[in-house]
Design a protein around this motif. Structure first.
Motif, PDB file in Angstrom:
ATOM      1  N   VAL A 148      41.313  75.860  83.125  1.00 17.81           N
ATOM      2  CA  VAL A 148      39.969  76.400  83.357  1.00 17.81           C
ATOM      3  C   VAL A 148      39.595  76.256  84.830  1.00 17.81           C
ATOM      4  N   ALA A 149      39.859  75.084  85.404  1.00 12.76           N
ATOM      5  CA  ALA A 149      39.521  74.834  86.815  1.00 12.76           C
ATOM      6  C   ALA A 149      40.249  75.811  87.730  1.00 12.76           C
ATOM      7  N   ARG A 150      41.514  76.064  87.448  1.00 12.30           N
ATOM      8  CA  ARG A 150      42.279  76.997  88.292  1.00 12.30           C
ATOM      9  C   ARG A 150      41.701  78.410  88.197  1.00 12.30           C
ATOM     10  N   ARG A 151      41.314  78.818  87.011  1.00 11.06           N
ATOM     11  CA  ARG A 151      40.706  80.152  86.859  1.00 11.06           C
ATOM     12  C   ARG A 151      39.388  80.228  87.618  1.00 11.06           C
ATOM     13  N   ASN A 152      38.596  79.161  87.554  1.00 12.66           N
ATOM     14  CA  ASN A 152      37.322  79.154  88.291  1.00 12.66           C
ATOM     15  C   ASN A 152      37.552  79.237  89.790  1.00 12.66           C
ATOM     16  N   ALA A 153      38.530  78.502  90.288  1.00 10.40           N
ATOM     17  CA  ALA A 153      38.812  78.541  91.722  1.00 10.40           C
ATOM     18  C   ALA A 153      39.236  79.936  92.156  1.00 10.40           C
ATOM     19  N   LYS A 154      40.073  80.563  91.364  1.00 12.08           N
ATOM     20  CA  LYS A 154      40.543  81.912  91.701  1.00 12.08           C
ATOM     21  C   LYS A 154      39.384  82.902  91.695  1.00 12.08           C
ATOM     22  N   LYS A 155      38.552  82.824  90.673  1.00 15.64           N
ATOM     23  CA  LYS A 155      37.420  83.752  90.550  1.00 15.64           C
ATOM     24  C   LYS A 155      36.428  83.581  91.688  1.00 15.64           C
TER      25      LYS A 155
END
Length: 278
Positions: A148-155
């Motif tokens: 989830v954290a990686r997706r948030n960073a990318k977004k």
């Protein structure tokens, strides 16, 4: 045909777990999400029967006490929207205050920062976006949370290095940190009965609770390992359990930290602590 206010009143009255104001806020949030309209544009309302089925489904989930952030899949934090899942805690106002304190106390560029127990990544992502040229790391024991954290960073176009690590057993491969921050698990299991059921029933217990016989375990371990992770003059930031502020302060002073300071949140509760490593 009912008015918009009639609908909000009717639906909010069904959310018995919440106060009237909270319930109305949740209903408005749900309507805005599903209808794609601002509240002011929804005043000229349509028939309730014309509302999408998914909206009624989500209302039923709200009635069970499930937090709206899990239902919708996102929650606000420091002016941005972060994806949340049942693998992560919901970002909270107190944590925003902790982040704001870090930004305020650490002007200048190029800070090296580690967040322990990162969850959604809201702390390190926000610090990376708000603090110029920062080198930021976030670690968690949960692979689900890290995804989830990686997706948030990318977004959100943040540059954060996420690591899987059990801080109780392992030392992250980092040195010379300017800032070490953590909002670790801190609620003793014996206090579970005092908590709102929408937290206990839906948020990950791994990120919430600690053993009754060693409730300060994360503060003690992070404080001890922080001495090897922080550079001289580095700063340690904790979100804390308000019932344990004095004990955590004493623990950090015993570990050799100085300028150990307890900070109250906007509600007057002792919810943050800062310390220097020299």
């Amino acid at each position: 045909m009912g008015t918009f206010s009639d609908l909000v009143k009717s639906w909010s009255s069904q959310l018995s777990l919440y106060s009237k104001t909270e319930a109305e806020s949740l209903v408005n949030w749900l309507l805005e999400h599903h209808l794609g309209m601002r509240r002011v544009d929804m005043m000229h309302f349509l028939e309730e029967k014309d509302l999408p089925k998914a909206l009624h489904t989500d209302l039923e989930r709200l009635k069970t006490g499930e937090p709206i952030q899990y239902i919708l899949g996102y929650g606000p934090f420091y002016g941005r929207e972060f994806e949340v899942t049942h693998d992560t805690l919901i970002p909270r106002n107190e944590t925003e205050e902790l982040v704001h304190l870090i930004i305020k106390e650490n002007p200048g560029r190029g800070k090296k920062i580690l967040d322990i127990g990162t969850g959604t990544g809201c702390i390190p992502i926000t610090l990376n976006l708000e603090m110029k040229d920062s080198e930021v790391y976030g670690l968690d024991v949960s692979e689900g949370a890290l995804e989830v954290a990686r997706r948030n960073a990318k977004k959100l176009h943040a540059e954060v290095n996420f690591l899987k690590c059990n801080i109780l057993n392992d030392l992250p491969p980092l040195i010379d940190l300017d800032i070490l921050v953590s909002n670790p698990p801190y609620v003793p299991k014996k206090d579970q009965s005092e908590m709102h059921r929408n937290v206990v029933d839906f948020e990950p217990h791994l990120a919430l609770f600690v053993p009754d016989e060693d409730p300060l375990v994360f503060y003690r371990v992070i404080g001890e390992k922080g001495k090897r992770l922080l550079k001289k003059g580095g700063r340690l930031y904790f979100e804390i359990y308000e019932k344990a502020a004095i004990e955590i302060k004493a623990l950090l002073e015993k570990e050799g930290y100085d300028r150990v300071t307890i900070h109250s949140d906007l509600n007057g509760k002792e919810r943050m602590i800062t310390a220097n490593w020299n």
